[in-house]
Motif scaffolding. Structure first.
Motif, short mmCIF file in Angstrom:
data_model
loop_
_atom_site.label_atom_id
_atom_site.label_comp_id
_atom_site.label_asym_id
_atom_site.label_seq_id
_atom_site.Cartn_x
_atom_site.Cartn_y
_atom_site.Cartn_z
N GLN A 188 0.83 -1.20 0.00
CA GLN A 188 0.00 0.00 0.00
C GLN A 188 0.86 1.25 0.00
O GLN A 188 1.85 1.35 0.72
CB GLN A 188 -0.90 0.00 1.23
N ALA A 193 -2.88 5.54 2.92
CA ALA A 193 -3.22 4.82 4.14
C ALA A 193 -3.97 5.71 5.13
O ALA A 193 -3.64 6.88 5.31
CB ALA A 193 -1.95 4.28 4.80
N LYS A 194 -4.97 5.15 5.78
CA LYS A 194 -5.73 5.86 6.81
C LYS A 194 -5.10 5.69 8.19
O LYS A 194 -5.41 6.45 9.11
CB LYS A 194 -7.18 5.37 6.83
N ASP A 215 -1.08 -4.17 9.68
CA ASP A 215 -2.14 -4.98 9.07
C ASP A 215 -3.38 -5.01 9.96
O ASP A 215 -4.51 -4.94 9.47
CB ASP A 215 -1.64 -6.40 8.83
N ASN A 218 -5.30 -2.06 9.45
CA ASN A 218 -5.61 -1.82 8.03
C ASN A 218 -4.83 -0.61 7.51
O ASN A 218 -5.37 0.22 6.77
CB ASN A 218 -7.12 -1.61 7.81
N GLY A 219 -3.57 -0.52 7.94
CA GLY A 219 -2.74 0.63 7.56
C GLY A 219 -1.46 0.22 6.89
O GLY A 219 -1.36 -0.84 6.26
#
Length: 308
Positions: A188, A193-194, A215, A218-219
């Protein structure tokens, strides 16, 4: 009337459109006309500009900064722009200085802010390895600037531009030949990325160990400049003035001191957690939550807790 030309990078169309905000600020109180310049845009959707100058050149098989410099010079000679703005991607960094030399004007690279007072325009950029900010007065025309992706954001870009077909004259064919291509890895991009887990010089263990934590969130994993210079991480994940500018919802700074060079890479970050053994680290003063302690130990315990 202030006329601005923005070069559209076909690999970073959205970021190129955001440069309209740079033109808005440069114009100040003057009426603004924005022109986008696109080469072989094909089916890419481009909105927000007053006019879109399109040069369809099938023979141009790859990005060639020399050919593009010729095109920009010819476009400028026809339309006489007050400013030319380029996205500071790897390719943009090759184009911008060539165009500046061709037009015999200065170039302010990697700008982070703009100040306008009357007809005086000052471009702000980090200097001395990011330890201070330089305010540069631009009195040559056109004003040339390059801008990192994700630094400026245009509020609205819904306008349908007027299309202007442009055919350069006496244009030399590209001398660049593509010998081979390879697929880029699926990791990513930290700019998208958030959530970002970022390591600095105070993070003493291997950076790869942060991937599980990233992970779970979710980044993505990122680093500061010292780890790149120590060859502990690739430049592709560096945050800062000489790296990438990021705008995540959550930024976990592990052992990052917080130099100006690094802070310049943080724009509109909603939440910062700083973990450092140094209570006086500048990053601590930017953070909503500060943890005084070992960054690697914190990352390990947070990963374990979230895993459960």
């Amino acid at each position: 009337m202030f006329k601005a030309l923005i070069l559209i990078d076909d690999d970073f169309v959205h970021d190129s459109i955001d440069l309209i905000e740079v033109a808005n600020r440069l114009a100040g109180e003057d009426e603004l006309l924005t022109y986008g310049l696109g080469i072989n845009l094909a089916d890419k959707e481009v909105k927000g500009f007053d006019s879109l100058i399109c040069a369809d050149l099938p023979f141009l098989q790859s990005k060639d900064s020399r050919v593009l410099t010729d095109i920009i010079q010819q476009v400028h000679e026809e339309f006489s722009f007050d400013s030319i703005i380029v996205l500071a991607t790897d390719f943009g960094r090759m184009v911008a200085p060539r165009v500046a030399m061709r037009l015999k004007v200065g170039l302010t690279a990697d700008i982070t802010d703009i100040e306008v007072e009357g007809q005086e325009r000052r471009l702000v950029r980090p200097a001395f390895s990011g330890n201070m900010l330089a305010s540069i007065i631009c009195d040559s025309t056109p004003i040339m600037a390059s801008v990192h992706p994700n630094v400026f954001h245009v509020k609205e870009a819904a306008k349908e531009p007027e299309r202007i077909d442009f055919l350069p004259v006496e244009l030399k064919a590209s001398s660049i030949e593509v010998l081979s291509t390879s697929e880029k890895g699926g990791t990513q991009d930290i700019r998208e990325a958030k959530a970002i887990v970022s390591a600095g010089a105070g993070f003493k263990t291997e950076v790869d160990q942060l991937q599980e934590l990233a992970d779970i969130l979710n980044g993505a994993v990122a680093v500061s400049k010292p780890l790149v210079e120590l060859q502990r991480a690739p430049r592709e994940i560096q945050v800062g003035q000489s790296g990438k500018t990021v705008s995540p919802d959550l930024y976990i700074a592990l052992g990052i001191y917080g130099s100006m060079q690094h802070v310049e890479g943080l724009k509109n970050v909603e939440n910062i957690i700083s973990v450092n053994i140094d209570e006086g680290a500048p990053m601590n003063y930017l953070a909503e939550l500060v943890v005084i302690g070992d960054a690697a130990e914190f990352a390990e315990k947070l990963t374990e807790r979230l895993r459960k």
